[in-house]
Design an enzyme around this catalytic site. Structure first.
Site: not given
Ligand code: ARG
Length: 456
Positions: A22, A109, A155, A276, A282, A284, A289
């Site tokens: 991650s 965690n 409406h 455009s 144009k 826009n 949007e």
């Molecule tokens: N990279 C993990 C997350 O974003 C961190 C926690 C990972 N914990 C684990 N037991 N693999 O959630």
């Protein structure tokens, strides 16, 4: 090198590593991660779980790592998976075995849970500042347009005349509620998960109250299993973002309509418009949007996170790693949208004359004409019918109610007198409103005064 490699006899394939990592997106949390680790290291030292010297060395080195990250001197690796293990690896590279003690009495965690909460606390403050700038802008514009008359719609059909100030203050209320909603959500973000360990707590004599105080959390989450598994606060946060985006999208839709030749109520400044590639004429309203489009995207973030959490058994599951993508995306897009929107409305040109002209056509004084007859003693339902017939009569002749002669008025009801002309003039229709919170000039002034007063 993997910090959890002990139990494994085989390395993950590089594609599995890449899939699992991650760091590509959670590196944004480096500061929160280091802040949390510094507090944790301090707590470990105070509690005698590590020595004061070890605690001080860890804290000092984490500070140096933070500086190096900010100076662009640190390269994160996929091998180290996430921001937590990247920073821990760098720490250990720098101070050896002492670095390895940081993760005592902690799990990733509770670490990630505290990181996101710290991030969201800060993000909520930034968003509030942006929303405040937006409501300030609306207030300023409303003050400038207390006498700008326009059609009010239901409406999308012309309904009753209102002032632009009244219309803008409707949005002021919506965005003020958004600010309240974020503030309320902050109350639940502002609770400390750190110290819960992986799910069951730890065997060390930790001090979670100290951690809460140090990190500026107002409460300690009372159940460790909930603390590591809960993402309700993040769902709530995205929900706040989604509702705010919805409000922006409604306003954007109006600005898009209003800037069309068909309405001609406003002109968005060149600096917030695009041309455009093929049609030279144009101009826009792309920003409006895009905000409308991004609203769909933020709804998607909300649905993603709700679905990620759906049916997840307790406690932590890796699915939760995906939460950050949704939270970052919602926060980034909302912030960018609010900021650009504020600048866009402050620079747009309001075509007062076109607005007022539009408000003169469409029989928007019909209700007021009916109210006139009520004031002469007729029941409202009968008045409604009489005026309805008069409107049809006028439509067939292509004229407005106020164009009727006195004789014509009298042919519909002998209750009409000369004062009808004044009573159904556009400004009279507006000023005659008496109910609290109406579009009358007095009521709008009172609404502005209340806004002013609420700041004191
Ligand atoms: N990279 C993990 C997350 O974003 C961190 C926690 C990972 N914990 C684990 N037991 N693999 O959630």
């Amino acid at each position: 090198m993997k910090l959890w490699k002990g139990r494994f006899s085989k390395a993950a394939t590089s594609s599995a590593d890449e899939f699992n990592a991650s760091i590509g997106f959670d590196q944004r949390l480096y500061k929160e991660d280091i802040t949390g680790s510094m507090a944790h290291a301090e707590m470990l030292g105070r509690q005698g779980i590590i020595t004061p010297e070890e605690s001080a060395l860890i804290i000092k080195t984490l500070g140096e790592i933070l500086d190096d990250i900010e100076a662009g001197k640190v390269e994160f690796t996929i091998e180290s998976e996430d921001i937590h293990m990247n920073i821990e690896s760098i720490l250990t590279e720098r101070i050896g075995d002492v670095g390895k003690k940081l993760h005592t009495a902690r799990s990733r965690n509770d670490q990630i849970a505290v990181d996101i909460r710290l991030y969201l606390k800060n993000e909520t403050a930034l968003l509030d500042a942006s929303l405040k700038a937006l409501t300030d802008a609306l207030e300023k514009l409303a003050k400038e347009h207390t006498d700008t008359v326009m059609p009010g719609y239901t409406h999308l059909q012309r309904a009753q005349p209102v002032t632009l100030a009244y219309h803008l203050l409707a949005y002021y209320q919506m965005f003020s509620r958004d600010r309240e909603r974020f503030a309320d959500c902050l109350d639940r973000i502002d609770r400390l998960p750190l110290g819960s360990g992986a799910l069951a707590g730890t065997t060390y004599d930790t001090d979670r109250d100290f951690l809460a105080e140090k990190l500026g959390f107002s409460q300690v989450l009372p159940n460790g299993m909930d603390a590591v598994a809960d993402r309700d606060f993040a769902i709530e946060f995205i929900n706040c973002c989604a509702i705010t985006m919805m409000h922006l999208s409604r306003f954007c839709e109006e600005l898009i309509l209003w800037s069309s030749a068909e309405f001609g109520f406003i002109e968005i400044d060149d600096s917030f418009s695009t041309g455009s590639s093929i049609m030279p004429q144009k101009k826009n309203p792309d920003m409006a949007e895009l905000i409308r489009g991004k609203t769909g995207r933020v709804y998607g973030d909300l649905m993603s996170l709700l679905t990620i959490c759906k049916g997840l058994p307790l406690a932590y599951n890796k699915d939760l790693q995906e939460d950050k993508i949704t939270v970052f995306d919602a926060a980034d897009n909302l912030k960018a949208s609010v900021d650009i929107f504020t600048e866009m409305i402050l620079t747009m040109d309001v075509k007062k004359d076109s607005m007022e002209k539009a408000a003169r056509y469409g029989y928007m004084n019909a209700t007021d004409a009916a109210d006139y007859l009520v004031s002469k003693g007729l029941p409202f339902r009968d008045c409604h019918e009489i005026i309805g017939k008069m409107v049809l009569y006028c439509i067939n002749r292509g004229i407005a109610l106020e164009d009727l002669t006195m004789d014509e008025f009298k042919s519909f009801s002998d209750k009409f007198d000369d004062d009808i002309y004044d009573k159904i003039s556009i400004r009279s229709c507006i000023s005659a409103k008496k109910s609290k919170g109406s579009t009358s000039f007095d009521s709008v002034a009172a609404q502005l005064a209340e806004i002013d007063g609420s700041k004191k």
